[in-house]
Scaffold this motif. Structure first.
Motif, PDB file in Angstrom:
ATOM      1  N   THR A  45       0.847  -1.182   0.000  1.00 16.79           N
ATOM      2  CA  THR A  45       0.000   0.000   0.000  1.00 16.79           C
ATOM      3  C   THR A  45       0.885   1.235   0.000  1.00 16.79           C
ATOM      4  OG1 THR A  45      -1.695  -1.172   1.268  1.00 16.79           O
ATOM      5  CG2 THR A  45      -1.823   1.237   1.212  1.00 16.79           C
ATOM      6  N   PHE A  46       0.596   2.164  -0.885  1.00 13.98           N
ATOM      7  CA  PHE A  46       1.406   3.378  -0.974  1.00 13.98           C
ATOM      8  C   PHE A  46       1.049   4.339   0.153  1.00 13.98           C
ATOM      9  CE2 PHE A  46       1.510   1.789  -5.341  1.00 13.98           C
ATOM     10  CZ  PHE A  46       2.880   1.796  -5.559  1.00 13.98           C
ATOM     11  N   ASP A  47       2.083   4.929   0.741  1.00 19.07           N
ATOM     12  CA  ASP A  47       1.863   5.912   1.803  1.00 19.07           C
ATOM     13  C   ASP A  47       1.083   7.106   1.265  1.00 19.07           C
ATOM     14  OD1 ASP A  47       3.336   4.321   3.525  1.00 19.07           O
ATOM     15  OD2 ASP A  47       5.223   5.275   2.950  1.00 19.07           O
ATOM     16  N   LYS A  48       1.381   7.463   0.040  1.00 16.87           N
ATOM     17  CA  LYS A  48       0.685   8.556  -0.633  1.00 16.87           C
ATOM     18  C   LYS A  48       0.279   8.062  -2.019  1.00 16.87           C
ATOM     19  CE  LYS A  48       1.205  13.376  -2.038  1.00 16.87           C
ATOM     20  NZ  LYS A  48       2.124  14.534  -2.113  1.00 16.87           N
ATOM     21  N   PRO A  49      -1.019   8.097  -2.366  1.00 18.12           N
ATOM     22  CA  PRO A  49      -1.456   7.601  -3.678  1.00 18.12           C
ATOM     23  C   PRO A  49      -0.691   8.262  -4.818  1.00 18.12           C
ATOM     24  CG  PRO A  49      -3.349   8.065  -2.282  1.00 18.12           C
ATOM     25  CD  PRO A  49      -2.144   8.587  -1.552  1.00 18.12           C
ATOM     26  N   LEU A  50      -0.447   7.494  -5.866  1.00 18.93           N
ATOM     27  CA  LEU A  50       0.328   7.971  -7.004  1.00 18.93           C
ATOM     28  C   LEU A  50      -0.611   8.354  -8.146  1.00 18.93           C
ATOM     29  CD1 LEU A  50       3.145   5.267  -7.043  1.00 18.93           C
ATOM     30  CD2 LEU A  50       3.165   7.505  -5.927  1.00 18.93           C
ATOM     31  N   PRO A  51      -0.628   9.629  -8.542  1.00 23.80           N
ATOM     32  CA  PRO A  51      -1.509  10.062  -9.636  1.00 23.80           C
ATOM     33  C   PRO A  51      -1.026   9.536 -10.982  1.00 23.80           C
ATOM     34  CG  PRO A  51      -0.123  11.876  -8.933  1.00 23.80           C
ATOM     35  CD  PRO A  51       0.132  10.750  -7.973  1.00 23.80           C
ATOM     36  N   ILE A  52      -1.978   9.192 -11.847  1.00 21.75           N
ATOM     37  CA  ILE A  52      -1.671   8.759 -13.204  1.00 21.75           C
ATOM     38  C   ILE A  52      -2.111   9.880 -14.149  1.00 21.75           C
ATOM     39  CG2 ILE A  52      -2.000   6.991 -14.959  1.00 21.75           C
ATOM     40  CD1 ILE A  52      -0.640   6.019 -12.394  1.00 21.75           C
ATOM     41  N   THR A  53      -1.173  10.429 -14.899  1.00 28.59           N
ATOM     42  CA  THR A  53      -1.451  11.542 -15.804  1.00 28.59           C
ATOM     43  C   THR A  53      -0.852  11.242 -17.173  1.00 28.59           C
ATOM     44  OG1 THR A  53       0.587  12.722 -15.227  1.00 28.59           O
ATOM     45  CG2 THR A  53      -1.365  13.138 -13.840  1.00 28.59           C
ATOM     46  N   GLU A  54      -1.060  12.171 -18.115  1.00 28.31           N
ATOM     47  CA  GLU A  54      -0.477  12.026 -19.448  1.00 28.31           C
ATOM     48  C   GLU A  54       1.042  12.005 -19.370  1.00 28.31           C
ATOM     49  OE1 GLU A  54      -1.599  11.553 -22.571  1.00 28.31           O
ATOM     50  OE2 GLU A  54      -3.559  11.116 -21.688  1.00 28.31           O
ATOM     51  N   GLU A  55       1.578  12.807 -18.464  1.00 30.13           N
ATOM     52  CA  GLU A  55       3.033  12.850 -18.313  1.00 30.13           C
ATOM     53  C   GLU A  55       3.557  11.702 -17.448  1.00 30.13           C
ATOM     54  OE1 GLU A  55       0.998  15.451 -17.564  1.00 30.13           O
ATOM     55  OE2 GLU A  55       1.273  16.475 -19.494  1.00 30.13           O
ATOM     56  N   ASN A  56       2.711  11.242 -16.548  1.00 33.74           N
ATOM     57  CA  ASN A  56       3.118  10.190 -15.615  1.00 33.74           C
ATOM     58  C   ASN A  56       2.234   8.965 -15.842  1.00 33.74           C
ATOM     59  OD1 ASN A  56       4.965   9.534 -13.513  1.00 33.74           O
ATOM     60  ND2 ASN A  56       3.307   9.678 -12.022  1.00 33.74           N
ATOM     61  N   LYS A  57       2.447   8.306 -16.971  1.00 37.46           N
ATOM     62  CA  LYS A  57       1.586   7.186 -17.364  1.00 37.46           C
ATOM     63  C   LYS A  57       1.781   5.983 -16.449  1.00 37.46           C
ATOM     64  CE  LYS A  57       1.440   8.499 -22.233  1.00 37.46           C
ATOM     65  NZ  LYS A  57       0.063   8.567 -22.591  1.00 37.46           N
ATOM     66  N   LEU A  58       0.781   5.091 -16.491  1.00 37.36           N
ATOM     67  CA  LEU A  58       0.795   3.927 -15.605  1.00 37.36           C
ATOM     68  C   LEU A  58       2.057   3.091 -15.793  1.00 37.36           C
ATOM     69  CD1 LEU A  58      -0.535   2.079 -13.545  1.00 37.36           C
ATOM     70  CD2 LEU A  58      -1.841   1.031 -15.406  1.00 37.36           C
ATOM     71  N   GLU A  59       2.466   2.862 -17.051  1.00 40.76           N
ATOM     72  CA  GLU A  59       3.650   2.043 -17.299  1.00 40.76           C
ATOM     73  C   GLU A  59       4.886   2.630 -16.617  1.00 40.76           C
ATOM     74  OE1 GLU A  59       1.562   3.107 -19.552  1.00 40.76           O
ATOM     75  OE2 GLU A  59       0.620   1.275 -20.343  1.00 40.76           O
ATOM     76  N   LYS A  60       5.015   3.946 -16.671  1.00 35.56           N
ATOM     77  CA  LYS A  60       6.153   4.612 -16.042  1.00 35.56           C
ATOM     78  C   LYS A  60       6.101   4.470 -14.524  1.00 35.56           C
ATOM     79  CE  LYS A  60       8.319   9.157 -15.510  1.00 35.56           C
ATOM     80  NZ  LYS A  60       8.200  10.610 -15.784  1.00 35.56           N
ATOM     81  N   VAL A  61       4.893   4.621 -13.949  1.00 34.86           N
ATOM     82  CA  VAL A  61       4.733   4.493 -12.499  1.00 34.86           C
ATOM     83  C   VAL A  61       5.106   3.085 -12.040  1.00 34.86           C
ATOM     84  CG1 VAL A  61       3.054   4.529 -10.612  1.00 34.86           C
ATOM     85  CG2 VAL A  61       2.982   6.296 -12.372  1.00 34.86           C
ATOM     86  N   LEU A  62       4.694   2.087 -12.796  1.00 32.25           N
ATOM     87  CA  LEU A  62       5.018   0.705 -12.432  1.00 32.25           C
ATOM     88  C   LEU A  62       6.523   0.462 -12.479  1.00 32.25           C
ATOM     89  CD1 LEU A  62       2.204  -1.311 -14.277  1.00 32.25           C
ATOM     90  CD2 LEU A  62       2.255  -0.512 -11.913  1.00 32.25           C
ATOM     91  N   GLN A  63       7.175   0.965 -13.499  1.00 30.95           N
ATOM     92  CA  GLN A  63       8.619   0.763 -13.625  1.00 30.95           C
ATOM     93  C   GLN A  63       9.380   1.405 -12.473  1.00 30.95           C
ATOM     94  OE1 GLN A  63      10.142   1.882 -17.488  1.00 30.95           O
ATOM     95  NE2 GLN A  63       8.439   0.905 -18.558  1.00 30.95           N
TER      96      GLN A  63
END
Length: 267
Positions: free
Chosen positions: A98-116
């Motif tokens: 569980t993330f301490d702070k939720p991670l936003p998914i945006t055009e600049e911060n796409k899901l694939e990048k967040v996972l990596q």
């Protein structure tokens, strides 16, 4: 006892039995003839008669190998390096976080990048399905750029909140995914579709939407998994619902893959 009368009765009974068996033989012979006649009809014509739509498939892969992999054991060192999250190891092979702070998914911060950036070997997975109702996305691990279908040791499920922010995930991972032996000749996607049709599984008035090659679990050994090349075929039914089927691309067996990842081959 009147033996003459008894003998006559036996003769009549056996005569009736012979007539019955001969009739049964004729019926089965005629049925076999009908099947042979129908099987001579090109499969494309039978699809037309049953109003089954099959799009032109891309060039098929002629060969592929079985694949093996080992269960990944999450180490304390790699868990300590995960940023911004509380990790719980359910077993040495599976973890939840569980993330301490939720991670936003945006055009600049796409899901694939967040996972990596936030998940161990996050680029090892490919998208499988999106469950908007339960705010989750399921990924399967990839090998040879193909998905390993629904193996509980090669899966990533991420969860979102109403703001489309990543809040938690469950992960398992396989190591050393590599070809197990020499390349095998594969059924084409059309041959796999024909297998479904001949078994009566492909229903009239349906449309084959796609056929993709991946892998399904063939054997589960102590700490090791073996996977077989497998066609995943997605079909849209006449009532607008969809069904998916899996066909072993080497042996042509239909495989049932329940969501809990236990598999059964249909003979």
């Amino acid at each position: 006892m009147d033996w003459n009368k008894t003998k006559t009765i036996f003769i009549i009974v056996f005569s009736i039995l012979n007539v019955f068996l001969f009739s049964l033989y004729l019926n089965r012979y005629n049925d076999a003839q009908d099947i042979e006649v129908r099987s001579d009809t090109p499969i494309e014509e039978r699809f037309l008669l049953d109003n089954i739509k099959v799009p032109k498939m891309e060039s098929d892969i002629l060969g592929a190998s079985y694949v093996s992999g080992n269960l990944h054991t999450f180490s304390t060192e790699e868990l300590d390096n995960l940023p911004n999250q509380k990790v719980e190891v359910k077993s040495s092979y599976q973890l939840t976080s569980t993330f301490d702070k939720p991670l936003p998914i945006t055009e600049e911060n796409k899901l694939e990048k967040v996972l990596q950036e936030n998940i161990i070997r996050g680029n090892s997975y490919g998208l499988w399905s999106i469950d908007e109702e339960n705010h989750s996305v399921t990924f399967f691990q990839k090998v040879n750029n193909r998905l390993v279908y629904n193996n509980k040791y090669a899966k990533l499920i991420v969860h979102f909140n109403d703001k489309q922010e990543l809040v938690s995930y469950e992960q398992s991972l396989l190591d050393n995914l590599e070809d197990y032996n020499e390349s095998k000749s594969l059924l084409s996607s059309m041959q796999a579709i024909k297998v479904l049709y001949k078994r009566g599984i492909l229903k009239p008035d349906s449309t084959v939407k796609e056929a993709n090659l991946g892998y399904s679990t063939l054997a589960q050994l102590e700490g090791t998994q073996v996977f077989a090349p497998t066609w995943h075929i997605l079909v849209k039914l006449s009532d607008e619902t969809s069904e998916e089927y899996f066909v072993n691309a080497v042996e042509g067996r239909i495989i049932e893959i329940p969501k809990e990842s236990e598999q059964t081959e249909v003979k």
